[in-house]
Scaffold this motif. Structure first.
Motif, mmCIF file in Angstrom:
data_model
loop_
_atom_site.group_PDB
_atom_site.id
_atom_site.type_symbol
_atom_site.label_atom_id
_atom_site.label_comp_id
_atom_site.label_asym_id
_atom_site.label_seq_id
_atom_site.Cartn_x
_atom_site.Cartn_y
_atom_site.Cartn_z
ATOM 1 N N LYS A 1 11.574 -8.541 -25.521
ATOM 2 C CA LYS A 1 12.456 -7.532 -24.937
ATOM 3 C C LYS A 1 12.816 -6.584 -26.067
ATOM 4 N N GLU B 1 7.499 1.603 -8.901
ATOM 5 C CA GLU B 1 8.091 1.082 -10.140
ATOM 6 C C GLU B 1 8.015 2.177 -11.202
ATOM 7 N N ALA B 2 9.095 2.423 -11.898
ATOM 8 C CA ALA B 2 9.123 3.434 -12.949
ATOM 9 C C ALA B 2 8.252 2.998 -14.122
ATOM 10 N N GLU C 1 8.677 3.123 -17.389
ATOM 11 C CA GLU C 1 9.370 2.359 -18.430
ATOM 12 C C GLU C 1 9.681 0.941 -17.960
ATOM 13 N N ALA C 2 10.068 0.780 -16.706
ATOM 14 C CA ALA C 2 10.324 -0.560 -16.173
ATOM 15 C C ALA C 2 9.046 -1.394 -16.203
ATOM 16 N N SER C 3 7.928 -0.763 -15.900
ATOM 17 C CA SER C 3 6.631 -1.432 -15.930
ATOM 18 C C SER C 3 6.283 -1.873 -17.351
ATOM 19 N N ARG D 1 8.363 -2.430 -19.864
ATOM 20 C CA ARG D 1 9.276 -3.517 -20.250
ATOM 21 C C ARG D 1 8.858 -4.844 -19.605
ATOM 22 N N ARG D 2 8.490 -4.783 -18.323
ATOM 23 C CA ARG D 2 8.053 -5.978 -17.604
ATOM 24 C C ARG D 2 6.854 -6.607 -18.287
ATOM 25 N N PRO E 1 2.012 0.472 -13.433
ATOM 26 C CA PRO E 1 3.245 0.338 -12.652
ATOM 27 C C PRO E 1 2.893 -0.119 -11.244
#
Length: 178
Positions: free
Chosen positions: A94, A77-78, A80-82, A84-85, A73
């Motif tokens: 996705k 940055e969270a 999960e967001a990391s 997904r990115r 991350p």
């Protein structure tokens, strides 16, 4: 002739001895063996796991097989967001991710670098293997679907083909919560 500037290293969250997070450059964390946060994604289609062969040009462990994708991350940055990115950046996917367990490990990797990570593991399940991939060639050399039982046996027979952290994951499979 103008010299090419060194790439800017992302700032990632490291974990201090007091348990508090502090910012550190990614490469410095790997040079010093500083405990830091990471994420690992495992995409399944039934009993088969999608694995990737890291691009030869990667700063460590190029040409080795690893889990679907992994990263750190960025600061603030969270996890999960990391995850997904990175799934989008490396594979063009996705997918809906489900958080699994957190695992910590220490591994010496290539180029005198150290992975000392506290990893949030994520899982995704897909109904078929014909996904619309868009591989980033500077990150991923190849991908394949493989049965996890066969993968574990191959990693024992041919350990030189697998990234150090991935071999740890395979040995500690029950701890991943997948």
């Amino acid at each position: 002739m103008k010299q090419k500037a060194a790439p800017i290293q992302p700032i990632i969250p490291a974990i201090g001895i007091d348990g508090l997070l502090f910012p550190i450059e990614k490469l410095k964390a790997h040079k010093d063996g500083t405990l830091h946060l990471a994420v690992s994604v495992f995409v399944f289609c039934g009993p088969n796991l999608l694995i990737q062969k890291r691009a030869e040009s990667k700063y460590h462990c190029g040409g080795l097989w690893a889990n679907t994708c992994c990263t750190h991350p960025h600061w603030n940055e969270a996890p999960e967001a990391s995850a997904r990115r990175r799934l989008q950046e490396e594979l063009g996917l996705k997918l809906e991710l489900k958080a699994a367990h957190v695992i910590e490990y220490y591994a010496e990797v290539s180029n005198n670098l150290i992975e000392h990570e506290r990893v949030q593991v994520f899982r995704a399940d897909v109904p078929h293997q014909n996904l619309d991939f868009n591989l980033a060639p500077d990150e991923v050399a190849d991908i394949r679907w493989t049965d996890v039982r066969e993968l574990k046996l191959d990693a024992i027979a041919n350990p030189q083909n697998y990234a150090p952290w991935f071999k740890i994951y395979l040995k500690r499979w029950s701890e991943l919560g997948l």
